[in-house]
Design an enzyme around this catalytic site. Structure first.
Site, PDB file in Angstrom:
ATOM      1  N   CYS A  12      22.500  43.187  10.302  1.00 42.00           N
ATOM      2  CA  CYS A  12      22.543  44.602  10.685  1.00 42.00           C
ATOM      3  C   CYS A  12      23.544  44.738  11.842  1.00 42.00           C
ATOM      4  CB  CYS A  12      21.155  45.051  11.144  1.00 42.00           C
ATOM      5  SG  CYS A  12      20.606  44.137  12.589  1.00 42.00           S
ATOM      6  N   HIS A  41      16.534  35.098  14.058  1.00 47.29           N
ATOM      7  CA  HIS A  41      15.492  34.344  13.369  1.00 47.29           C
ATOM      8  C   HIS A  41      16.041  33.754  12.080  1.00 47.29           C
ATOM      9  CE1 HIS A  41      12.142  36.470  15.760  1.00 47.29           C
ATOM     10  NE2 HIS A  41      12.415  35.292  16.251  1.00 47.29           N
ATOM     11  N   HIS A  74      17.081  41.297  20.028  1.00 47.94           N
ATOM     12  CA  HIS A  74      15.814  42.000  20.251  1.00 47.94           C
ATOM     13  C   HIS A  74      15.326  41.953  21.709  1.00 47.94           C
ATOM     14  CE1 HIS A  74      14.284  38.298  17.992  1.00 47.94           C
ATOM     15  NE2 HIS A  74      14.100  38.058  19.253  1.00 47.94           N
ATOM     16  N   HIS A 124       5.492  39.528  18.877  1.00 47.39           N
ATOM     17  CA  HIS A 124       6.933  39.487  18.590  1.00 47.39           C
ATOM     18  C   HIS A 124       7.718  39.623  19.897  1.00 47.39           C
ATOM     19  CE1 HIS A 124      10.899  40.511  17.036  1.00 47.39           C
ATOM     20  NE2 HIS A 124      10.504  40.033  15.877  1.00 47.39           N
ATOM     21  N   GLU A 126      10.482  40.978  20.614  1.00 50.61           N
ATOM     22  CA  GLU A 126      11.006  42.330  20.880  1.00 50.61           C
ATOM     23  C   GLU A 126       9.923  43.190  21.537  1.00 50.61           C
ATOM     24  OE1 GLU A 126      12.546  44.660  17.508  1.00 50.61           O
ATOM     25  OE2 GLU A 126      11.961  46.456  18.595  1.00 50.61           O
ATOM     26  N   ASN A 220      11.418  40.959   9.980  1.00 46.92           N
ATOM     27  CA  ASN A 220      11.960  41.993   9.085  1.00 46.92           C
ATOM     28  C   ASN A 220      12.163  41.458   7.674  1.00 46.92           C
ATOM     29  OD1 ASN A 220      15.100  41.903   8.435  1.00 46.92           O
ATOM     30  ND2 ASN A 220      14.837  41.022  10.464  1.00 46.92           N
ATOM     31  N   SER A 262      18.872  39.175   9.696  1.00 43.36           N
ATOM     32  CA  SER A 262      19.391  37.990  10.376  1.00 43.36           C
ATOM     33  C   SER A 262      19.919  36.944   9.394  1.00 43.36           C
ATOM     34  CB  SER A 262      18.291  37.398  11.267  1.00 43.36           C
ATOM     35  OG  SER A 262      17.083  37.332  10.558  1.00 43.36           O
TER      36      SER A 262
END
Ligand code: F3S
Length: 287
Positions: A12, A41, A74, A124, A126, A220, A262
């Site tokens: 992304c 990740h 993140h 997580h 983030e 994700n 990722s």
């Protein structure tokens, strides 16, 4: 067999940006270069960065005394930032601007006196980072059921981990309506995630088998696999091409491939080539 790769498969905007910053840093920075936790990740990318760009992953800033630290897309906890600054470590902040915005929203809501609720996975990194910008008394919830345990508040401010689904955010906002008379919501879900999810869902509905490529430790990518599996039970989550099982695509006339944020293009390319080799080409085509 037809192989269709989702248009949005792979890095992304935020990950691409972080990877570019890491590459510039590796070319220019003197001394050791570290990331706090893996930069993305994806174990294959992390290994390549170590071997080719001398960028090493450390779990905590306590393990670093000098050199350069790249803050991954993140983000990290505010305390880690401050510790790195105090130690005089050079900081390259590759926090995705959308994550940064969420961190700022939490600080703002807190300042305005809202009881802050973060929708996401509290383990997580983030989310741990986002929470740290609100100081104390921040509640992280991952389902509307968890809202039932929350005390009633005067006003509640809500943000979401960028990779959450809009359905979950809606459910939790609805549940929070019973917990306060004033609710302020920032929809901090990243568009890249919903676009990727929608494209992958659409693709899953048109194929015989769906392959989702990305780190097993990537939230994700796991979510993408879940969403695709709900539409197409024959969905398989793999990290690398070698994991592909011929039996999965046997008899399939159309195979869909998507990938988490990722997953680099070279891994997607290897998966496409392997699926092609296991079946009769015509080869990939974009949606
Ligand atoms: Fe940023 Fe969205 Fe990617 S928040 S890191 S662009 S999934």
């Amino acid at each position: 067999m037809e192989i269709v790769v989702a248009k949005s498969a792979g890095f992304c905007f935020g990950v691409k940006r972080a990877m570019n910053m890491a590459s510039t840093c590796s070319d220019k920075a003197a001394g050791e270069i570290y990331t706090l936790g893996p930069i993305i990740h994806n174990p294959q990318v992390v290994k390549r960065l170590e071997e080719e760009s001398r960028i090493f992953s450390r779990e905590s800033v306590d393990e670093i005394e000098s050199g350069t630290v790249i803050v991954r897309s993140h983000g990290v906890r505010l305390e880690e930032f401050e510790t790195a600054e105090k130690k005089g470590i050079n900081i390259v902040d590759a926090t995705c601007p959308f994550v940064k915005k969420t961190q700022e929203m939490v600080a703002l809501l807190k300042k305005e006196g809202y009881a802050v609720v973060v929708v996401g996975d509290k383990e997580h990194p983030e989310v741990r980072g986002i929470v740290s910008y609100g100081g104390s008394d921040i509640t992280v919830v991952n389902s509307s059921e968890e809202v039932a345990d929350m005390p009633r508040r005067k006003k509640i401010g809500i943000v979401a981990q960028t990779t959450q689904s809009i359905d979950k955010l809606e459910d939790i906002v609805s549940a929070c309506l019973h917990k306060a008379s004033e609710i302020k919501v920032f929809n901090t879900i990243c568009n890249a995630t919903s676009v990727r999810q929608k494209e992958s869902m659409d693709l899953a509905g048109t194929v015989d088998c769906m392959i989702v490529v990305g780190g097993k430790n990537s939230a994700n990518t796991r979510r993408l696999a879940e969403i695709c599996r709900a539409i197409k039970p024959a969905t398989y989550h793999i990290e690398v091409a070698d994991e592909l099982d011929e039996g999965w695509i046997k008899g399939a006339s159309r195979v869909g491939i998507t990938a988490g944020a990722s997953t680099p293009d070279w891994i997607i390319g290897e998966v496409v080539a392997r699926v092609g080799a296991l079946a009769e080409p015509p080869g990939p085509k974009n949606l």
